[in-house]
Structure formats: structure tokens, C-alpha cells
Design a protein around this motif. Sequence first.
Motif, PDB file in Angstrom:
ATOM      1  N   TYR A 100      22.948  11.426  43.210  1.00 36.54           N
ATOM      2  CA  TYR A 100      23.268  11.236  44.488  1.00 36.54           C
ATOM      3  C   TYR A 100      23.574   9.204  44.256  1.00 36.54           C
ATOM      4  CZ  TYR A 100      17.854   9.102  44.279  1.00 36.54           C
ATOM      5  OH  TYR A 100      16.861   8.216  44.366  1.00 36.54           O
TER       6      TYR A 100
ATOM      7  N   PHE B  99      25.852  13.582  49.267  1.00 35.82           N
ATOM      8  CA  PHE B  99      24.873  13.425  50.038  1.00 35.82           C
ATOM      9  C   PHE B  99      25.116  12.757  51.512  1.00 35.82           C
ATOM     10  CE2 PHE B  99      23.608  13.752  45.991  1.00 35.82           C
ATOM     11  CZ  PHE B  99      22.252  15.068  45.608  1.00 35.82           C
TER      12      PHE B  99
ATOM     13  N   LEU C 243      17.724  12.575  50.883  1.00 37.95           N
ATOM     14  CA  LEU C 243      18.372  12.268  49.441  1.00 37.95           C
ATOM     15  C   LEU C 243      17.258  13.159  48.453  1.00 37.95           C
ATOM     16  CD1 LEU C 243      20.760  10.565  51.131  1.00 37.95           C
ATOM     17  CD2 LEU C 243      21.268   9.638  48.522  1.00 37.95           C
TER      18      LEU C 243
ATOM     19  N   GLU D 222      22.315  20.973  44.733  1.00 38.20           N
ATOM     20  CA  GLU D 222      22.683  19.426  45.254  1.00 38.20           C
ATOM     21  C   GLU D 222      22.768  19.581  46.580  1.00 38.20           C
ATOM     22  OE1 GLU D 222      25.902  18.619  41.849  1.00 38.20           O
ATOM     23  OE2 GLU D 222      24.415  20.244  42.642  1.00 38.20           O
TER      24      GLU D 222
END
Length: 774
Positions: A161, A168, A289, A472
Motif C-alpha cells: 500500500y 487502497f 489496508l 490486494e
Amino acid sequence: MKLTLVLLALVGCVAAFSVPHATTVKVADQEFLQKQKFFCEILYRAEDPLMFEEYIKIGHNLVVDKAQYTEFDYYMEKFWESYKLGALLPKGEFFGALVKTHHKQAWGLFNFFYYAKDWTTFSQNVAWARIHVNEGMFVYALTLAVIHKPEFEGFVLPQIYEIFPQYFFNSKFVYEAEKFDFDVWSKLIMYEKEYKDILYKDVSEFSDNFYFYTKDWKTWQWWKMMGLGEHWYVEDKFFLRENYVEYNKDPKYTDFMKGLTKFYMPVDYTRDIEFYNAESKMSYFTEDLGWNAYWYYLNMDYAFFLEGKQFGLDKDRRGEFWIYNVQQILARYYQERLANGFGEIPEFFWYKQVEYGYDPQLIYYNGVGYSYRKNYFEFETYGKFDMLYQIQSFFDRIYNVLETGYYKTADGVVIDLHKPEAVKFIGNYLQGNVDTYDKYFFNYYYVLSHMYFADVDYFDSEVFPNVFLNFETMMRDPFFYTFYKKFTDVFYKFKFYLAPYTQKDLFYDGITIKDVSVSKLTTYFDFVDFDATNLLNDKMTFVDGKFVWDKALLARQARLNHKPFTFDFNIESSKAQKGVVRVFLGPKFDEFDRVIPLKYNGRNFVQIDSFVYPFIAGTNSFKRTSSDFSWTAKDRITYTELYKYVMLASEGTYKFPLDVSEPHNAFPDRLVLPRGWEEGMPMQFYFFVSPYTEDYEQFSNFDYTYESGVGSGTRFVDSKPFGYPFDRTIDEYSFFVPNGYFKDVKIYYHDTFAKYFEKKYTDYGTFDYSVFDF
């Protein structure tokens, strides 16, 4: 792994960690520091052109001399051919790790990194790829190489991130960050204050609301209640995080960070101000996150296309561990749903509408926004029925195999799938990894399923950004949990055919848990500064050839956390012996306040700790704190601080301990507990002690102080099935044994924002640092 960074480490002291056989932490030498510097600089603003002259000089050509590699395989050949033909994914295009065409190219690039014989070849390839290869593909392949290449143990990459904040944070924040201009910053704040002051005035005589501007305030819009605008502010204190005291208690840290100008901006979670649907209420959790980074690194550690034997992943029971993590993620998500008044995770049916839509409000670094899904969406509208049928056939095939009880591979090997050891076959099959029990039928079903839900066809290369195409981002979408519930349904089907544990199986002769006292469990929202400096749109300054990192851009966000808590154990043992203590947290009631029978509730327990304890004969009284949990981590060192460490250590000013950061693959400590309720949310702990009978010691073949141990075979406390004793169907008549103990508890939510509603905040217009003091 649990490491605690103490700023005394800056002068060569050793950081503490919670394993009993701590060893002296190694300090980096100059060769290590130069390589660590290379990693930090090569990833700086990865989506922008490379600006470091020393790396540009070595990055003109990819090394294609086969003598410079331990292996030169098919995927490397294809990658090189694709580059020469101009068929690689272009720079600036969206990269999806689960797009089949992207994946194959990334595999070839990874092999160019992984099989490089020496640092010279490796660094030249990395520099070349940084200049010539798609940015997302480059970061993906480099991350895999640093994790899996044995020579790189101890190196720290910035968190994903920090490398790509665009994955994010919402587009509003990204736009603001990329147009941030230090030269006009002060004027902007002055003008904003001047023309917005009217919005901060008390208009109670005209309205029942405290402030007109904040009438639509929500918890995640904390800055409005503090009277702050929505642009950048200069930070004169410190990086906000849960362990900030460990950094700030040493005056050397202040000297260490001198010359660094820090700017922060309040950042919202990625949601519409008016709820997109009811599920949006949980965005603080699904878009956290740390939550999303955990899934990303799990799939980097046990990448589905890496062979188990070659990379040691079979030693870690890679398939079983992967599906166990899926089950635990769903259990943890269900606990958070209960805390918000929701019930079971919705079921997914192939030919029915998906009730809950999702708008990620993300923007890729090339300026293209991410796809969204409207409420009551039908995936059938995509067409692509051949792809859909392949995905369905995967589930049909595995259900049929489980009902039959055995599987005969193409080479005639018969596998009994009604035995406990068959879990490795089921896990590999569900992950769709290359160790699946019959490669003849290995058809990338896992990749295809994500492509289908992202509306990507077999041979598409240039695709629209979609959260389902990268690890992610996919857990942001509520649909992730609905779809992955089908994976755990298969897993539970497998467990159904295993006989429940008998009382004899679970009984530990001579061990009785008399009591476990649990301190008060309190959750709250605190604030954290995420390092978004990679978004900084500012000229890069070099002095004597050295990059000057003198500004940090921070995203300040409210996020879920908990107060430290402790367990006080009182356990009787008939003799001196080693035992494994496991700690689980599970719900007590469903969303209708009905007690959930243990037979069905076992799958909702999340294991939050496990450790070996040397019991003595008689009464054993000992304490275990939440900071001792071996698989969780506190906030990690930021990208900015890591670079400062490396540069000053390179100059000989400080020593650089190899355990300078928390491990990349640990679960966020702050998310161990669900949010809870102000009046107390009923939950229950389960404590279980089993004999320690292993021939090895945990962490015995890798240095726990700075390695993650992936592929070591000794990452886990013992060789029991993951989730034991909840890993099988529960027979309540046999489950209760003296070495198992249930404890009813309540989780209390403390509203740190209540004082803003109650008009008790006196420093209106400034950030409230006292929020950490309750």
C-alpha cells in the motif's frame, strides 16, 4: 512472528520479540545496505520514469546469456520473445495478476529475477524491467523474487500500500496527492480557511445540528467534526500509529527525522457518502489496508504457480494452509458482520442476481477508474458461458469426487479422499495450484473464475481495472466473501466425511484447565498515517548523487483497533511436560440473539494464538498478553523511515538491525477482535491444550528475528491440522474434556468520536491528539 521495533535499535540495540529462544539480532553490513538501498530506490514512484542515474546506466539491456542463470526455462524464453515482438503488456496499462495473459508474462519476468546467478545479473534485470516493463507486472515479479529467493532473506520492501497507494485509497485522495504542490500549499490552506470559515460557524439558532457543515457527518469523516478542511496539513508532531510511543520515547528519533517535512490529508474510506447499500456499513473493515495486505502477502508467499518441492512450499502444507486461511478470513468477516447486526454471509448462486453491488471508487495510476457493480447484478449478462461452465464443472467435479471417496489420477494413482491426510489434495485443488493431484486436469480454473467475474475473456490483454483481478484489492468487495464461501463449502464437505474426534482423541492425560481470566476487551477507532509519498508530484532533488528524501505525504485514516488485553491461565498438570496452548475466539449468538449450537459454530471460531508451554507438576499460573501473539504484527515501519534508516546506516551514523520491521506476512494485531458493541457484544474464547510431540522446534531452521520462514516447514507450532480441534465436525457429547475450556466474554466498543457529538472538543479547527489518551 512478533517483533517490536524500539528506536534504541538505531544505536545498535536489539529489538525484542516474543519467542522464548531469542537470539542476537544481526546487524547489516555495507553490502547488505547497498542492496537494501537499491530496493528502496528502484520502487520509488514505480509508475513514473526511473530517475536514478546509476540504475539507468545498468538497465539498458536484459541479461539473456543463459550461462548467467541457474535455469533458463520455457517462460523466460516466451517472455524474451514477447518483448522482442512488442507483445508485452505495455507500460501504463492495467496489470491483473489473475489475467491469464498477464500472469504468464509476469511468470517469465519473475524467473529472470529468481534464477539470476549473482547480484550483478539480478540488479541489471531489475533495472531493465523498471524502465521497460509494465509497472504493475514489475512490482509483482520483484515482490515474489525478494520473498522467495534465498539470498534475499532479511531484506525489507515497502508495503504494497506504500508502493501503490492507488490500490487502497479512493480517487479523491489520489487526485489531491498527485496535484499537491509544496510551493502553493500554504496559500491554499489560507484561502480554504478564508472561504470555508462560514461553514464552521455555530448555527444552532437556525438548526438542531451542532455545525451546519457537519450535519451529514459519519464516523469515517472525523475531520469535519474536528473542524478541519479536506486538504493537506503540515504535521509538526509524529507519524500516527498504534506503536508510536515506541518510536517517540527516544529523543534520537527526533534527530533521526530532522529535515523531513510531513504533510497529511484526512482520507475517507472508499464509499459513497450516502450508503451504496447496507453492506457499505462495513467498509471500515473490508477496505482496511492491513486486512487486504494480509491476503496479498499470503498469495505472494504461496503463489499458486510456484511448485511446492522447488520452493519448499509443500513443507508448509501450502494448500491446506491456504484454504484454512480462507476459512479463517470468512469466520473473522462473519464476526464483524455480527458486530454490525448482519447475519450469515450471503450464498452465491450461478444464475441468480447478486444483491449487493460495490463501487470501489478507485482509480488506477493510468487514470482509468475501476469497474463497479450495481445492486442486483446478474453475471450472466457478461455472456462467456464457456468460461462459466468450466468454473461450474470444477465445483461439480470436486463434489462428485468427495461423494465417491476416491480419485484415480491420469497415471493410475488412487487417492482416498475420506482420510484426514487427503486435506493437502483438497487444499491444492481449491487453490488451483500446480501441486494439484492431477496436473492433467489442471486448467487455471482459479484464474478463470476471477477473470469471469471481472468480465475478462481468455486472451484479453488490455483490460479495464477490476478489484477481482489482484489479490490486494479483491477483499474490498463484499462479493469476495460470497464467492469464496463456495470454497469453504467444499472444504466442509470434505470434513463431513471425517469421523468427529472422540473424547479419547481430545483428552490430554494429566492436564486440567481450571480457569482463564480475561481482562476487559475494548475496541475503538484510532488514527494512523499511511505513507503515500509515492504519490508525491514533486521534483526529485539529488545532492552529490544522493537522493534527498525531505518530504513525506501521509494519508491519515481512522481504523479499528483494540486495547491490549491479557489472559491469566490457571492450569493443573500431573507432571512436567510440554503442551501446545491454542486460543480461539468465536461468537456466542447469531444476529437474532439465538445461541449458535457448537456443531455449527465451530467454523466461526478464529484462532488468535498458539504457543508451546513447559508445564511443571502442580499448578501453573501464567499470563499471556495480546502483544505476545506469535502470528500478529503492529504497525510496520514506513517507507520514508526505512529509507532514512538505510541512508544513515550506509553513512555509518547508525547500525541497521535486520529485524527493523515487522514481518510482511503477519496478521494485523489490531483486527484480532470484532468491533463489538457499546453495551458489550457477547463472544466466547475457547482454550485448548494438546501434547507437544514434535521432533522439531518451531523456527528451528530459520532466523525468526528477521525471516518469515516461508518454505521452512517449521513456521507452525506443530503438525496438527490447522484449526485443530475445530477442524472436524463436532460431536458435543465427546468434545468437552478437562484440557479444553470455554470462557464467556463481552467486547465493548468505546466511541472515541462521541465527544465531538457532545460538543466537548475545545480545540476546534485542529487535529485532536488526545484521542489516543482514553
